[in-house]
Each structure stands twice: as structure tokens, then as C-alpha cells.
Design an enzyme around this catalytic site. Structure first.
Site, short mmCIF file in Angstrom:
data_model
loop_
_atom_site.label_atom_id
_atom_site.label_comp_id
_atom_site.label_asym_id
_atom_site.label_seq_id
_atom_site.Cartn_x
_atom_site.Cartn_y
_atom_site.Cartn_z
N HIS A 361 0.86 -1.20 0.00
CA HIS A 361 0.00 0.00 0.00
C HIS A 361 0.90 1.25 0.00
O HIS A 361 1.80 1.38 0.83
CB HIS A 361 -0.95 0.02 1.20
CG HIS A 361 -1.97 1.10 1.06
ND1 HIS A 361 -3.17 0.90 0.41
CD2 HIS A 361 -1.94 2.41 1.41
CE1 HIS A 361 -3.85 2.03 0.39
NE2 HIS A 361 -3.13 2.97 0.99
N ALA A 362 0.65 2.16 -0.93
CA ALA A 362 1.55 3.30 -1.14
C ALA A 362 1.64 4.20 0.09
O ALA A 362 0.65 4.45 0.76
CB ALA A 362 1.05 4.12 -2.34
N HIS A 391 0.07 11.87 -5.76
CA HIS A 391 -0.46 11.93 -4.39
C HIS A 391 0.68 11.77 -3.37
O HIS A 391 0.81 12.57 -2.45
CB HIS A 391 -1.51 10.82 -4.22
CG HIS A 391 -2.04 10.71 -2.82
ND1 HIS A 391 -3.18 11.37 -2.41
CD2 HIS A 391 -1.58 10.04 -1.74
CE1 HIS A 391 -3.39 11.11 -1.12
NE2 HIS A 391 -2.43 10.30 -0.69
N GLU A 392 1.48 10.74 -3.55
CA GLU A 392 2.55 10.47 -2.57
C GLU A 392 3.58 11.60 -2.55
O GLU A 392 4.05 12.00 -1.49
CB GLU A 392 3.24 9.14 -2.87
CG GLU A 392 2.34 7.92 -2.70
CD GLU A 392 1.61 7.87 -1.38
OE1 GLU A 392 2.11 8.37 -0.37
OE2 GLU A 392 0.47 7.34 -1.35
N HIS A 395 2.77 14.42 -0.33
CA HIS A 395 3.16 14.25 1.08
C HIS A 395 4.63 14.64 1.26
O HIS A 395 4.99 15.34 2.20
CB HIS A 395 3.00 12.78 1.50
CG HIS A 395 1.57 12.32 1.63
ND1 HIS A 395 0.66 12.93 2.44
CD2 HIS A 395 0.92 11.25 1.08
CE1 HIS A 395 -0.51 12.27 2.39
NE2 HIS A 395 -0.37 11.26 1.56
N GLU A 419 -3.37 14.91 2.88
CA GLU A 419 -3.84 14.07 1.78
C GLU A 419 -4.20 14.89 0.54
O GLU A 419 -4.28 14.33 -0.56
CB GLU A 419 -5.06 13.25 2.23
CG GLU A 419 -4.79 12.30 3.39
CD GLU A 419 -3.68 11.30 3.09
OE1 GLU A 419 -3.42 11.00 1.92
OE2 GLU A 419 -3.03 10.85 4.07
N HIS A 520 -6.71 0.42 5.52
CA HIS A 520 -6.65 1.39 6.62
C HIS A 520 -7.29 0.87 7.92
O HIS A 520 -7.11 1.48 8.96
CB HIS A 520 -7.32 2.70 6.20
CG HIS A 520 -6.68 3.28 4.96
ND1 HIS A 520 -6.78 2.69 3.72
CD2 HIS A 520 -5.89 4.37 4.79
CE1 HIS A 520 -6.10 3.39 2.83
NE2 HIS A 520 -5.55 4.41 3.44
N TYR A 530 -9.36 11.54 4.05
CA TYR A 530 -9.48 11.44 2.58
C TYR A 530 -10.77 12.10 2.10
O TYR A 530 -10.82 12.65 1.01
CB TYR A 530 -9.43 9.98 2.13
CG TYR A 530 -8.15 9.27 2.52
CD1 TYR A 530 -6.94 9.58 1.91
CD2 TYR A 530 -8.14 8.30 3.53
CE1 TYR A 530 -5.77 8.94 2.28
CE2 TYR A 530 -6.98 7.66 3.90
CZ TYR A 530 -5.80 7.98 3.27
OH TYR A 530 -4.64 7.34 3.65
O1 X8Z Z 1 -4.28 5.36 1.05
C1 X8Z Z 1 -4.23 6.20 0.18
C2 X8Z Z 1 -2.89 6.69 -0.37
C3 X8Z Z 1 -1.86 6.74 0.66
S1 X8Z Z 1 -2.16 7.96 1.87
C4 X8Z Z 1 -2.42 5.76 -1.45
N1 X8Z Z 1 -5.37 6.68 -0.37
C5 X8Z Z 1 -6.68 6.22 0.05
C6 X8Z Z 1 -6.91 4.76 -0.29
O2 X8Z Z 1 -6.14 4.20 -1.08
O3 X8Z Z 1 -7.87 4.18 0.21
C7 X8Z Z 1 -5.45 7.70 -1.42
C8 X8Z Z 1 -6.92 7.83 -1.73
C9 X8Z Z 1 -7.67 7.10 -0.67
ZN ZN Z 2 -1.89 9.87 1.22
#
Ligand code: X8Z
Ligand code: ZN
Length: 623
Positions: A361-362, A391-392, A395, A419, A520, A530
Site C-alpha cells: 500500500h503506497a 499523491h505520494e 506528502h 492528503e 486502513h 481522505y
Molecule cells: O491510502 C491512500 C494513499 C496513501 S495515503 C495511497 N489513499 C486512500 C486509499 O487508497 O484508500 C489515497 C486515496 C484514498
Molecule cells: Zn496519502
């Protein structure tokens, strides 16, 4: 690693106590909990203004030191998951939690002392900056750390059997995005969710411990603590998210109605009826959180569809993962921001290593809270990761901007800001004008492609919003006790229905724990951030376009190459968390609150078009 409130190593990973998402199977998790270091001294600072300032300075120094150590351990675990790296991470996370809880408790000694504003803010942040606090009794932090590492690990290494082959989330996601066979999408949707029933008891125990810790810190429960991090009363914050959702909901309902009807046309009544909720596995994403992958299914049938597909453009131009990141960096440097340091390229994980288990997960990391910024991704050359790279890096550029702030202010104005940075940049980086400027697109399509473009954007951005809300609505109820462990899965499904208007492809098994199949939840990363980011990015975009003198429609505006806007944006980012977030918002946008009107403005032409498409159809669903 991510530390929430307090400074922040990483974004999107987690919080201090919980860290990362790495994994190995349960069987390999250490059976005994590592011991933590001896507690630091307490009560050595006089209860006075000078004592408070000295206490805060000391706390910042101790946290900075331990966080850097913890971040390095967490990085090693997240990029190489073994019994030993998990053991080490559990141990350091317990140590971090103990220090945080101890400092939060000590900060309370200064509650009645008159102190300068910045000292008061730091004292508050010490209390608010813990995602999962442990109670102050021996062994609690260690037990919590053991559980969170195990949850995280189970997710990161999750695999399931599909047609005789063990597949990962990456494999399953790719197939789910591409398959238009409802038997296949159902098998993938249900298959991935077989990794999580094993998490349920751990999750329930974790909730108990964290709630005990939150109550010791004076909060009703952990959810109340999370809601307290927005420079307003927790109840007012919850009401604020309701208000924002009401602003966007009619638009989501319009999109839902249109997409449902196109799915019905494609799959027929037996698979997707033309009324009621949408079958969640038909939307091209494992959690139905972004629907852009099924643009081909819902593209306009009259008036022209989009003439390009982002994934195809990247493939045709021979992009690889590193080139995607270089391209992302190029956008930020065009705004006048400095290039990424050499160490970023030496130390980041840009693609999935073949020889070991990692957390895919990024996330974006700030390992030393100064210059050692990195990303950790398993980048694939496709439209989704083109977005994720921007997105990354958002950060990382935020982390870089606030690096000269005192330790406790090294964080986003609030977590939604963190975010929103990269998403804001992404709004420009996805315009055809920009794609043409960097040579990905030969010509810039004319106005005829506005609706297809906006539809693609809405499939990701508008479709996301109810998901962005429902994840923490579920968790708030879990933390408050409103939802008991026996009701975890039903409550999750009920939220999917209520907010998103979605249903799983079939009945869920009695032992299902579907929340655990979303990163998450086992990763303990709060999610309302988000939802907020999906509002803020449009506020930032509208303000930036105004500053750039743009007078055309918002969705066509790109700030690429505009150093003046870059400078003003960086000035906001440099503030970090030093001031209440409305001041940071005002510094860049001139607006001081959350406002979804920029979202509705951006998508206004599409909303008109959707309303026309839906004419005569009953929209909505029964929850
Ligand atoms: O988790 C993330 C990023 C890292 S902060 C990749 N996002 C959420 C997800 O993947 O559920 C970005 C959008 C929503
Ligand atoms: Zn993020």
C-alpha cells in the site's frame, strides 16, 4: 511510518502506535511481547510558564530522537517483512506509545498555567497526537503493538486461491479492474475478503485497549479522540462532515443513478437491476471506492466519448515506474519547488521487490524529519498509479516544506491537508493540456470531450466521497460501543448501503470481517482525512486557478509551470501544523472553512448532463 499528529513520518501509513502494514502470517508473529525501555523521568518540570516551555522543548527532543529510530525500524519492516523485523517493530512501537502516553499525561500538569500560544498548542498536540493510545499499565502498550503489527502483517501478506493459483491483492485488483464477467468479479471480491476473518478477534481486543488508553487521556473513546484533531469541538467536526456530505450527496446520487443504468444495460436485470443499490464488484475497484476503471462501460453513447485512455498513453510512451515518479517530480519542480534529494532515489521503494514480502500500500515517508524523504510503492504503469505517484509526492513536498518547524508542528495543518496536496497537483496533472505539454497526448481535445473528461474525474472523485465518509463512521461506532464485535460486518455492509448505495455480490459468510480487507482498518489509519482531502483539493485548485488568472472552466485549468502559485502554495505548506488549520486554508485560498462549493463548481457541467441522462428514471435506493 506515519505518525499522526505529531510530526509525521509518513503519510498514509500509520500512526505511531500502529505503524505500517507489513506482514507475515499469524503463526510467525512473536508469541511474547518485547519489553520496552525504562520509562523516562516524570514531573521534573515546575508547574509554571517556564516549566511548560522547558517540558515541551524536552518532549520535542525526545520524540524527535525516538521517532527517527522508530521510522528506520518501520521502514525495514515495511520493505522486508520477517519474523525479526516484525519483532523489532512491535518493540519500538510499544516504546513510542509509552513515551507518547507519558508525555500526554505530563502535559496535563500545565492545564491551568498561563503559557504562550505556541506552547499551549504544543501541549494540546501532545495529547491529540496519538492514534491508538495504550493505558498506563504494564504490558498494555506491548500488547497493543503486538496486535497492530499482526493485523497489519496479515493484510500485507494476504493471498487467496483463485483458479488454482495463489494471488495477491495486486493481481486481484488488476483482474477486477479489467474483467467484465460478473462471475469473475464476484470471485475476486469474495476471494480477497477471505484474508480478513482471522483479524476480527484481534481487532476487537485492540479496540478495548485503545479505548482504555483514550479514556485515561480524558476522551470518551478513541473515535472521540480522533474527532478532536481539527481545531474544533469533536461534535462540531462530525456535524461539519455531515454538512459537507449534504452539499455533495445530490451529485453522488445523480452519478449513482447513471452508472446503475449503464451497468443494467451491460449486464441485464439478473446481475444489476435498474433500481436499488449497485452490486459492489461491478465497479472496477476492490472496495468500490473509485470507479474510473469502468469508464469504458459507462462512457457516453452520444456526443462523443474520451479519445484517450491514460494507461494506454503511458504504455505507448514506454513509461516505467521510475519515469512515472520522475514525471511527478517534474510537476512539482515546474512550480519552483526543489528537486527531490538524491537519497530519495537511492532509498525509495518504487517497485515491488521479487524476493521478499513488503507492504505494497503506497506511502510517503519522512524518516529523519529533515531530508530523508522517500516513497514506498509497488508502482504499476497505469492510470491509477499515475495519480498515486502525484499523491505520494505531495506528502513528501509538504514534509520538505515544514521541515524547519519545531518538531511538534512538523505535520499537516490537519490530516486532510496532508492528503490533499498531491491530489490538488493531480487535478492539473490529469488535464489534457498538461498531458500534451509533456508529450503524452498529441493534441488537446476540444470542448466536445469536456463531458467524457468530467465523467472520468467524477467516477474517481465523486464516487469516492461516500466511501471516504463511511469508513470512519463505521469505526466511530465501533469505538463508541454502538457496534459490538458480533455486529462488525453487518454494520460495515449497512454503511456501504447507506452512504454508497452498494451491496456485496452475494450474502456474506457468518465469519466475514470485510472491514479488515481494506488497508486502513488493519493499518489503523484514520480515514476521514481522505473525505476532507476530496473537498480541500478543489478549494486549493479553484484558488490556484484564480491566482493564475484563469477565467475558463475549472476542470480545464492547469497550474503547471506557474512559479508564483507554487510559491504561495509552498508558503502555506511551510506553516505545517503551527497554526489552526483555518489559518492555513486562508493563507492560500482566502477562505477560512471547509467548502464543497468548489467541487460542485468544478463538476457543474457534468451534473447538468447527468440530470438529463437520468430524466424519467427513479434515482436513489432504500437503505
Ligand atoms: O491510502 C491512500 C494513499 C496513501 S495515503 C495511497 N489513499 C486512500 C486509499 O487508497 O484508500 C489515497 C486515496 C484514498
Ligand atoms: Zn496519502
Amino acid at each position: 511510518m506515519k505518525r499522526q499528529l505529531m510530526t509525521a513520518a509518513a503519510a498514509c501509513t500509520l500512526a505511531i502506535a500502529a505503524v505500517g502494514c507489513a506482514g507475515m502470517t499469524n503463526a510467525t508473529v512473536p508469541a511474547t511481547v518485547p519489553q520496552t525501555a525504562a520509562p523516562a523521568q516524570t514531573g521534573t518540570f515546575p508547574v509554571s510558564a517556564a516549566g511548560a516551555a522547558a517540558f515541551v522543548a524536552d518532549a520535542e527532543a525526545r520524540l524527535a530522537d525516538l521517532f527517527e529510530y522508530a521510522a528506520r525500524v518501520q521502514w525495514v519492516r515495511a520493505t522486508n517483512i520477517t519474523f525479526d523485523t516484525m519483532w523489532l517493530e512491535s518493540r519500538v512501537n510499544a516504546e513510542v506509545t509509552e513515551l507518547q502516553v507519558q508525555l500526554a499525561g505530563e502535559a496535563a500538569r500545565f492545564n491551568d498555567v498561563q503559557v504562550p500560544e505556541d506552547v499551549r498548542r504544543k501541549l494540546n498536540l501532545l495529547r491529540l497526537g496519538i492514534v491508538l493510545p495504550a493505558p498506563n499499565r504494564p504490558g498494555a502498550a506491548a500488547e497493543l503493538a503486538e496486535i497492530t503489527t499482526r493485523l497489519d502483517s496479515t493484510y500485507a501478506t494476504g493471498k487467496f486461491n483463485y483458479q488454482g493459483r495463489e494471488i495477491t491483492l495486486d493481481d486481484a485488483s488488476e483482474m477486477l479492474a479489467e474483467s467484465r464477467d460478473p462471475a469473475v468479479t464476484r470471485a475476486l471480491y469474495e476471494g480477497w475478503r477471505t484474508i480478513s476473518p482471522v483479524m476480527r478477534d484481534d481487532y476487537a481486543r485492540m479496540v478495548e485497549i485503545a479505548n482504555e488508553g483514550s479514556r485515561e487521556l480524558g476522551f470518551a473513546d478513541t473515535g472521540a479522540m480522533w474527532r478532536a484533531g481539527y481545531d474544533m469541538e469533536p461534535d462540531a467536526f462530525a456535524a461539519e462532515t455531515d454538512r459537507l456530505w449534504e452539499q455533495v450527496k445530490p451529485f453522488y446520487e445523480n452519478l449513482h443513478c447513471y452508472v446503475r443504468s449503464r451497468l443494467n444495460a451491460r449486464y441485464g436485470d439478473a446481475v444489476q437491476p435498474d433500481s436499488g443499490p449497485i452490486r459492489a464488484d461491478l465497479l472496477g475497484n476492490m472496495w468500490s471506492q473509485q470507479w474510473g476503471n469502468i469508464y469504458d462501460v459507462v462512457a457516453p453513447t452520444t456526443g462523443g466519448a474520451s479519445s484517450y485512455d491514460m494507461t494506454e498513453l503511458l504504455t505507448r510512451a514506454d513509461y516505467d515506474a521510475t519515469k512515472m515518479v520522475r514525471t511527478g517530480e517534474g510537476f512539482y519542480t515546474s512550480l519552483g519547488l526543489a528537486a527531490l534529494p538524491e537519497t530519495f532515489w537511492e532509498r525509495s521503494q518504487i517497485t515491488r521487490p521479487r524476493d521478499r514480502e513488503v507492504v505494497c500500500h503506497a506511502s510517503a515517508w519522512d524518516v529523519d524529519n529533515l531530508d530523508d524523504i522517500r516513497i514506498k510503492m509497488c508502482t504499476q504503469v497505469n492510470a491509477e498509479d499515475f495519480y498515486t505517484v502525484h499523491h505520494e509526492l505531495g506528502h513528501n513536498y509538504y514534509q520538505r516544506a515544514y521541515k524547519d518547524q519545531p518538531f511538534l508542528f512538523k505535520n499537516g495543518a490537519n490530516d486532510g491537508f496532508h492528503e490533499a496536496i498531491g491530489d490538488f497537483v493531480g487535478l492539473s496533472a490529469l488535464t489534457p493540456t498538461y498531458l500534451n505539454q509533456i508529450g503524452l497526448l498529441d493534441t488537446v481535445p476540444g470542448e466536445a470531450e469536456d463531458i467524457p473528461f468530467l465523467l472520468k474525474m467524477a467516477l474517481d472523485k465523486i464516487a469516492f466521497m461516500p466511501f471516504g465518509l463511511m469508513v470512519d463512521r463505521w469505526r466511530w461506532d465501533v469505538f463508541s460501543g454502538e457496534t459490538s464485535p458480533a455486529g462488525y460486518n453487518d454494520a460495515w455492509s449497512a454503511n456501504m448501503l447507506k452512504y454508497q448505495g452498494l451491496v456485496p455480490p452475494g450474502p456474506r459468510p457468518a465469519d466475514a470481517f470485510d472491514p479488515g480487507a481494506k488497508y486502513h482498518i488493519p493499518g489503523n489509519t484514520p480515514y476521514t482525512r481522505y473525505f476532507l482531502a476530496h473537498i480541500y483539493q478543489f478549494q486549493f485548485h479553484r484558488a490556484a486557478c484564480e491566482q493564475a488568472g484563469w477565467t475558463g472552466p475549472l476542470h480545464r485549468c492547469s497550474i503547471y509551470g506557474n512559479e508564483e502559485v507554487g510559491q504561495r502554495f509552498n508558503a502555506m505548506m511551510e506553516m505545517g501544523q503551527s497554526r489552526p488549520w483555518p489559518e492555513a486554508m486562508a493563507a492560500f485560498t482566502g477562505e477560512s472553512g471547509n467548502d464543497a462549493s468548489a467541487v460542485t463548481e468544478y463538476f457543474a457541467p457534468l451534473n447538468v448532463w447527468l440530470t438529463e441522462q437520468n430524466r424519467g428514471k427513479p434515482c436513489g435506493w432504500e437503505a
